[in-house]
Design a protein around this motif. Structure first.
Motif, PDB file in Angstrom:
ATOM      1  N   ARG A  56      15.797 -34.317  43.730  1.00 36.15           N
ATOM      2  CA  ARG A  56      15.604 -35.420  42.776  1.00 36.15           C
ATOM      3  C   ARG A  56      16.128 -35.093  41.378  1.00 36.15           C
ATOM      4  NH1 ARG A  56      15.279 -38.819  39.656  1.00 36.15           N
ATOM      5  NH2 ARG A  56      13.889 -40.622  39.575  1.00 36.15           N
ATOM      6  N   THR A  57      16.206 -33.792  41.054  1.00 37.88           N
ATOM      7  CA  THR A  57      16.737 -33.380  39.756  1.00 37.88           C
ATOM      8  C   THR A  57      18.135 -33.942  39.519  1.00 37.88           C
ATOM      9  OG1 THR A  57      15.452 -31.341  39.742  1.00 37.88           O
ATOM     10  CG2 THR A  57      17.397 -31.373  38.346  1.00 37.88           C
ATOM     11  N   PHE A  58      18.937 -34.017  40.575  1.00 44.02           N
ATOM     12  CA  PHE A  58      20.312 -34.505  40.425  1.00 44.02           C
ATOM     13  C   PHE A  58      20.337 -35.998  40.083  1.00 44.02           C
ATOM     14  CE2 PHE A  58      20.894 -30.480  42.400  1.00 44.02           C
ATOM     15  CZ  PHE A  58      22.142 -30.055  41.980  1.00 44.02           C
ATOM     16  N   GLY A  59      19.319 -36.732  40.528  1.00 45.75           N
ATOM     17  CA  GLY A  59      19.206 -38.123  40.114  1.00 45.75           C
ATOM     18  C   GLY A  59      18.935 -38.228  38.625  1.00 45.75           C
ATOM     19  N   ALA A  60      18.075 -37.343  38.129  1.00 44.90           N
ATOM     20  CA  ALA A  60      17.766 -37.344  36.693  1.00 44.90           C
ATOM     21  C   ALA A  60      19.001 -36.960  35.877  1.00 44.90           C
ATOM     22  CB  ALA A  60      16.618 -36.378  36.412  1.00 44.90           C
ATOM     23  N   ILE A  61      19.788 -36.007  36.386  1.00 49.93           N
ATOM     24  CA  ILE A  61      21.026 -35.616  35.688  1.00 49.93           C
ATOM     25  C   ILE A  61      21.998 -36.795  35.645  1.00 49.93           C
ATOM     26  CG2 ILE A  61      23.064 -34.121  35.782  1.00 49.93           C
ATOM     27  CD1 ILE A  61      21.268 -31.984  37.072  1.00 49.93           C
ATOM     28  N   GLY A  62      22.105 -37.523  36.770  1.00 53.59           N
ATOM     29  CA  GLY A  62      22.973 -38.689  36.813  1.00 53.59           C
ATOM     30  C   GLY A  62      22.525 -39.754  35.833  1.00 53.59           C
ATOM     31  N   TYR A  63      21.222 -40.009  35.790  1.00 54.18           N
ATOM     32  CA  TYR A  63      20.674 -41.010  34.865  1.00 54.18           C
ATOM     33  C   TYR A  63      20.985 -40.613  33.425  1.00 54.18           C
ATOM     34  CZ  TYR A  63      17.396 -44.823  33.802  1.00 54.18           C
ATOM     35  OH  TYR A  63      16.841 -46.005  33.397  1.00 54.18           O
ATOM     36  N   ALA A  64      20.833 -39.324  33.126  1.00 51.08           N
ATOM     37  CA  ALA A  64      21.059 -38.832  31.758  1.00 51.08           C
ATOM     38  C   ALA A  64      22.518 -38.972  31.341  1.00 51.08           C
ATOM     39  CB  ALA A  64      20.618 -37.369  31.651  1.00 51.08           C
ATOM     40  N   THR A  65      23.411 -38.448  32.152  1.00 51.34           N
ATOM     41  CA  THR A  65      24.830 -38.473  31.783  1.00 51.34           C
ATOM     42  C   THR A  65      25.367 -39.892  31.733  1.00 51.34           C
ATOM     43  OG1 THR A  65      25.434 -38.094  34.111  1.00 51.34           O
ATOM     44  CG2 THR A  65      25.278 -36.156  32.687  1.00 51.34           C
TER      45      THR A  65
END
Length: 384
Positions: A132-141
């Motif tokens: 799920r961390t990669f979803g948060a990274i995608g949302y951030a960038t």
């Protein structure tokens, strides 16, 4: 196995990038099209009502046919088409209908994705947070890129950004294997017992109270930042900082959940939500509100991961996808209706500062209620 998990992580990256356009920038786009805060609240409230119907529907379809991936392909594909129409029109009635369509297709993809992540994490014996961390990274960038792009090239670029992120998400979910289905037969009696079990009802009520100010923030953060003199780029920065803080806490979530009980973490998160919204209400400038979004990780991530783990601990195995969508109905549906309609009215009548103070009051009530549940669990009134 490694390639499959990497594909799932990539899908999470691009899907939550796509979601950031809809959640973070839809109110900004509607403001650009001349829609008032009250009308934005009505649109989002209508969409949330649609979500109440659509999210359980898609969850039950997933459970009935024992597939998560194929349902995601259907809802995501329809979302891409609806999103392109949404971000290229300026007719109020069409905007109204397309927002509803997005809540019917795009928002239910979120709980299905979370269910897929959780099941894949269990299958491969890795932490939910590591996916799920990669979803948060995608949302951030995406928040940062979209805010900058719109500032430089104009609001009309939203449609093409939505299409690009959507197609990449579709490609990666296409090559991800489906989640293992439960071998147990569906039991309506067990589901009825689950819904009417006192502990379940208490849990859902707590989620509803705590989620309402969170969803209000989702709807009006961008409008609030702009009302304080911030640009579209500042809105993107606010969501970027919020999502970056999510990355850190999703990475730590497994350790945090091992160390503390779910109800203790929910109590902590609601207390911090209260402080966060009070500080936003008192913020003297848009910059203060932007930087306060760094608290998103310690509020939303702790609250959300604790509620998911608690839900998966008490729900029957064969109804996990349906249970996830019920949680989503509360988090994105009912709370969204209350937060968007009431929030839009308060914003238009009294301003953003008053709205955020009201949100703090809701969070304080949630904190008090979670303390009551914590105490009842520790005294044995309600067993954990």
């Amino acid at each position: 196995m490694k390639l499959g998990i990497q594909n799932l992580r990539a899908y999470n990256f691009f899907y939550f990038s796509l979601l950031s356009i809809f959640i973070s920038f839809l109110p900004v786009y509607l403001t650009f099209r001349g829609v008032s805060p009250g009308e934005i609240g009505m649109m989002v409230g209508f969409g949330s009502f649609v979500g109440i119907l659509s999210q359980p529907f898609w969850g039950m379809v997933s459970d009935k046919y024992k597939t998560i991936k194929r349902v995601i392909l259907l809802t995501l594909g329809a979302s891409i088409a609806m999103g392109m129409l949404l971000f290229t029109t300026d007719h109020f009635s069409l905007l109204f209908l397309l927002v509803g369509a997005m809540y019917f297709f795009l928002l239910p993809t979120d709980p299905l994705t979370e269910s897929l992540n959780y099941r894949k994490a269990q299958e491969h014996q890795i932490s939910f947070g590591s996916i799920r961390t990669f979803g948060a990274i995608g949302y951030a960038t995406a928040s940062l890129i979209i805010g900058w792009t719109v500032d430089q090239l104009g609001m009309d670029q939203l449609a093409w950004l939505f299409l690009g992120y959507g197609l990449l998400a579709f490609v990666f979910i296409l090559v991800v294997s489906d989640a293992p289905a439960s071998s147990k037969k569906l039991s309506k009696q067990e589901l009825k017992q689950f819904f009417f079990y006192p502990k379940t009802l208490q849990f859902f009520l707590l989620v509803l109270i705590a989620a309402t100010p969170h969803r209000t923030n989702d709807s009006f953060l961008g409008v609030f930042v702009q009302s304080l003199g911030g640009s579209t780029g500042a809105v993107g920065q606010a969501w970027f900082l919020a999502a970056i803080s999510e990355v850190a806490f999703f990475a730590l979530s497994a350790r945090i959940l091992q160390k503390w009980s779910e109800i203790k973490l929910i109590t902590l998160a609601t207390a911090l939500y209260t402080i966060r919204y009070v500080l936003c209400a008192l913020a003297p400038s848009a910059e203060w509100v932007v930087y306060l979004q760094l608290t998103q990780g310690v509020t939303f991530v702790i609250f959300y991961t604790a509620t998911i783990q608690y839900l998966y601990r008490i729900i029957p195995e064969e109804w996990k996808a349906t249970g996830q969508t019920v949680l989503a109905v509360l988090f994105f549906g009912i709370s969204g209706i209350i937060g968007s309609i009431a929030g839009g009215w308060v914003f238009q009548q009294f301003g953003g500062g008053t709205l955020y103070m009201a949100m703090a009051a809701f969070s304080l009530i949630a904190c008090g209620y979670s303390l009551t549940l914590w105490k009842s669990q520790s005294t044995g009134v309600v067993k954990p």
